[in-house]
Design an enzyme around this catalytic site. Structure first.
Site, PDB file in Angstrom:
ATOM      1  N   ARG A 158       1.629  -7.417  74.853  1.00 27.07           N
ATOM      2  CA  ARG A 158       1.376  -7.298  76.283  1.00 27.07           C
ATOM      3  C   ARG A 158       1.970  -8.846  76.844  1.00 27.07           C
ATOM      4  O   ARG A 158       2.430  -8.959  77.551  1.00 27.07           O
ATOM      5  CB  ARG A 158       0.074  -6.995  76.778  1.00 27.07           C
ATOM      6  CG  ARG A 158       0.041  -6.756  78.336  1.00 27.07           C
ATOM      7  CD  ARG A 158      -1.438  -6.635  78.650  1.00 27.07           C
ATOM      8  NE  ARG A 158      -1.654  -5.768  79.880  1.00 27.07           N
ATOM      9  CZ  ARG A 158      -2.643  -5.487  80.547  1.00 27.07           C
ATOM     10  NH1 ARG A 158      -3.791  -5.812  79.717  1.00 27.07           N
ATOM     11  NH2 ARG A 158      -2.747  -4.563  81.342  1.00 27.07           N
ATOM     12  N   PRO A 174      -5.482 -14.619  67.502  1.00 29.11           N
ATOM     13  CA  PRO A 174      -6.008 -13.511  67.784  1.00 29.11           C
ATOM     14  C   PRO A 174      -7.616 -13.699  67.603  1.00 29.11           C
ATOM     15  O   PRO A 174      -8.047 -14.737  67.198  1.00 29.11           O
ATOM     16  CB  PRO A 174      -5.708 -12.662  66.304  1.00 29.11           C
ATOM     17  CG  PRO A 174      -5.292 -13.503  65.422  1.00 29.11           C
ATOM     18  CD  PRO A 174      -4.744 -14.726  66.143  1.00 29.11           C
ATOM     19  N   SER A 175      -8.541 -12.768  68.230  1.00 26.74           N
ATOM     20  CA  SER A 175      -9.695 -12.849  68.045  1.00 26.74           C
ATOM     21  C   SER A 175     -10.259 -12.738  66.583  1.00 26.74           C
ATOM     22  O   SER A 175      -9.843 -12.073  65.680  1.00 26.74           O
ATOM     23  CB  SER A 175     -10.364 -11.664  68.778  1.00 26.74           C
ATOM     24  OG  SER A 175     -11.903 -11.430  68.379  1.00 26.74           O
ATOM     25  N   GLU A 247      -6.586 -13.441  82.644  1.00 28.03           N
ATOM     26  CA  GLU A 247      -7.299 -12.358  82.984  1.00 28.03           C
ATOM     27  C   GLU A 247      -8.797 -12.329  82.521  1.00 28.03           C
ATOM     28  O   GLU A 247      -9.047 -12.448  81.159  1.00 28.03           O
ATOM     29  CB  GLU A 247      -6.738 -11.177  82.291  1.00 28.03           C
ATOM     30  CG  GLU A 247      -7.191  -9.875  82.907  1.00 28.03           C
ATOM     31  CD  GLU A 247      -7.415  -8.659  81.912  1.00 28.03           C
ATOM     32  OE1 GLU A 247      -8.396  -7.933  81.868  1.00 28.03           O
ATOM     33  OE2 GLU A 247      -6.140  -8.252  81.205  1.00 28.03           O
ATOM     34  N   CYS A 281     -11.984  -4.291  80.123  1.00 23.76           N
ATOM     35  CA  CYS A 281     -12.022  -5.008  81.347  1.00 23.76           C
ATOM     36  C   CYS A 281     -12.022  -4.267  82.506  1.00 23.76           C
ATOM     37  O   CYS A 281     -12.604  -4.629  83.599  1.00 23.76           O
ATOM     38  CB  CYS A 281     -10.858  -5.971  81.204  1.00 23.76           C
ATOM     39  SG  CYS A 281     -10.553  -6.966  79.789  1.00 23.76           S
ATOM     40  N   HIS A 444      -1.013  -6.189  86.603  1.00 24.70           N
ATOM     41  CA  HIS A 444      -2.368  -6.061  86.404  1.00 24.70           C
ATOM     42  C   HIS A 444      -2.930  -7.724  86.448  1.00 24.70           C
ATOM     43  O   HIS A 444      -2.754  -8.597  85.786  1.00 24.70           O
ATOM     44  CB  HIS A 444      -2.697  -5.836  84.661  1.00 24.70           C
ATOM     45  CG  HIS A 444      -4.031  -5.805  84.386  1.00 24.70           C
ATOM     46  ND1 HIS A 444      -5.062  -5.081  84.954  1.00 24.70           N
ATOM     47  CD2 HIS A 444      -4.623  -6.466  83.331  1.00 24.70           C
ATOM     48  CE1 HIS A 444      -6.106  -5.232  84.396  1.00 24.70           C
ATOM     49  NE2 HIS A 444      -6.163  -6.044  83.549  1.00 24.70           N
TER      50      HIS A 444
END
Length: 474
Positions: A158, A174-175, A247, A281, A444
């Protein structure tokens, strides 16, 4: 157990140190892998590689970049099962859901590839009759992409896909909870034949992430995460006056009017609250029910929530999966306990399960008040507080009386009510008679503390551009 290596300049690199990050299955707490923890020198090298690749990447025609993105989408689909296996092991998702997330990531990649022939500038009238103003859209340069744990495959593409189509290169963090799937995506990048340095993926600690984000070559940082993480990123942005796209937290209100289809609304809200254990979210986080239907709707919610069972979704995909960590479970249980102490009624759930895994039962709380912590703070778990209201004006006032403004939900059959709420709700999204799903052709974006900038659609793609005005006398 194999050690996953960081992906820099088109290759998986031999670790410069022995430091690694362990990855655990949240459903049974078993060790599922290790990833190399990048040193600050390795992180610096990744940004340098992205910077070196960016000029050549931006010099390609946009349709050439689009062709690379289509090849990447094909590779993601071809590798969807291997990406899905890695994601299921590290996230607690079912194998089908995890593999489908990879396929959905391929879809958004194809969508952004189609912007190749649609990135437009503007011709603006000048005050002078013998002059034209041309506004160009250009790449920013190197983008640091910070990816969350909840939908790590989809969110990675995304952010990466629109960044690439606009001519940027990326360094992805990345996490640390869900990094294994990111390295499967790196293999798809290799398979697609993207030029070296265009996409770089590294796992790292917070200090090394700061090295990436404050590197002089980084012109933009995009994050999906918490408000506190957003504040940290804004501090990073100060170093280079880098562009932020954030976000952040959400606390989606759902307003239930007396003319709503109560059965439909209850089913959809429970599904929203229990999908991926409520770690979305835009999941419904507070429900405002008109007083005339409050008891009926509460009974529907209670029956439907109590029917949801939790467990290992790779063994039984019909169950609700685990939370991301033990710390998350402890924090959520604390919220529930404090709500009950403040006067909320525990309708179902609210107990700490025994046994392995970071599971928490779907929980329903009634008799909640607007000033309660459970109503004011993001839960990010399967807990649903319910409040009643007298009329739509009060419902709007309660929904808007909040620090967050990401998504919102309204159930009504009255178009006048729908239009009133659409014009007054303080949120980036309103979903009427459905729960949020973030259509990737939309936009978004959050209001208030829910963020700056946004993802998806034309406007999400344009986040990854900057403008140049050319003033041309003739």
């Amino acid at each position: 157990m194999q050690l996953e290596q960081n992906f820099v300049n088109g290759d998986f690199i031999k670790p410069a140190s022995g430091a690694s990050i362990a990855v655990y299955d949240p459903a049974d707490e078993s060790l599922v892998g290790h990833v190399s923890a990048a040193t600050q020198e390795e992180a610096h090298g990744a940004v340098t590689a992205a910077c070196a690749a960016q000029k050549k990447w931006a010099a390609l025609t946009s349709i050439q970049r689009g062709d690379y993105l289509r090849a990447l989408a094909d590779a993601l689909e071809a590798r969807a099962d291997s990406i899905g296996r890695a994601l299921a092991a590290e996230s607690g998702k079912s194998l089908a859901d995890a593999s489908n997330e990879a396929r959905y990531a391929a879809q958004i990649t194809r969508y952004h590839a189609e912007w190749a022939r649609r990135i437009e500038g503007e011709i603006i009238p000048s005050d002078s009759p013998d002059e034209k103003l041309f506004l160009h859209r250009e790449a920013i340069g190197v983008v640091a992409c910070l990816i969350p744990f909840n939908y790590p495959v989809y969110t990675l593409l995304r952010k990466v896909a629109p960044a690439l189509i606009a001519g940027n290169t990326v360094v992805v963090r990345p996490s640390n909870n869900t990094p294994l799937s990111a390295f499967e995506i790196a293999r798809a990048v290799q398979q697609a034949g993207l030029p070296p340095g265009v996409v770089n993926i590294l796992t790292m600690d917070h200090a090394t992430a700061a090295t990436v984000c404050t590197h002089p070559a980084v012109g933009m940082i995009t994050l999906t995460g918490s408000v506190n993480a957003g504040r940290i990123v804004l501090d990073y942005c100060k170093a280079n006056i880098a562009k932020p796209s954030l976000e952040l937290g959400g606390k989606t209100p759902a307003i239930i009017e007396p003319d709503a289809d109560l059965e439909q609304a209850a089913s959809a809200i429970v599904a929203s609250k229990t999908t991926h254990c409520g770690q979305l979210c835009t999941a419904v986080e507070r429900v405002y029910v008109h007083e005339s239907v409050h008891q009926r709707f509460l009974a529907l919610l209670k029956a439907k929530i109590a029917a949801v069972q939790f467990g290992d979704r790779r063994q039984d995909p019909s169950r609700m999966g685990p939370l991301v960590s033990a710390a998350s479970r402890v924090a959520i249980h604390g919220l529930v306990q404090r709500a009950v102490a403040q006067g909320a009624v525990l309708e179902t759930g609210g107990v700490m399960p025994q046994g392995p895994g970071h599971f928490y039962p779907p929980t329903l709380l009634s008799a909640c008040r607007q000033d309660m912590e459970i109503v004011q703070e993001e839960i990010f778990g399967p807990v649903l507080p319910v409040l009643k209201y007298r009329d739509i004006d009060e419902a709007l006032a309660l929904a808007n009386d909040h620090q967050f403004g990401l998504a919102s939900v309204l159930y009504t059959e009255n178009y006048r009510t729908a239009m009133k709420v659409a014009g007054a709700i303080q949120a980036g999204e309103l979903y009427v008679n459905r729960t949020p799903a973030d259509p990737y052709q939309g936009y978004h974006a959050g209001w208030k503390r829910s963020g700056l900038g946004g993802d998806d659609g034309k406007h999400g793609m344009l986040e990854f551009t900057q403008t140049r005005l050319v003033v041309m006398p003739f």
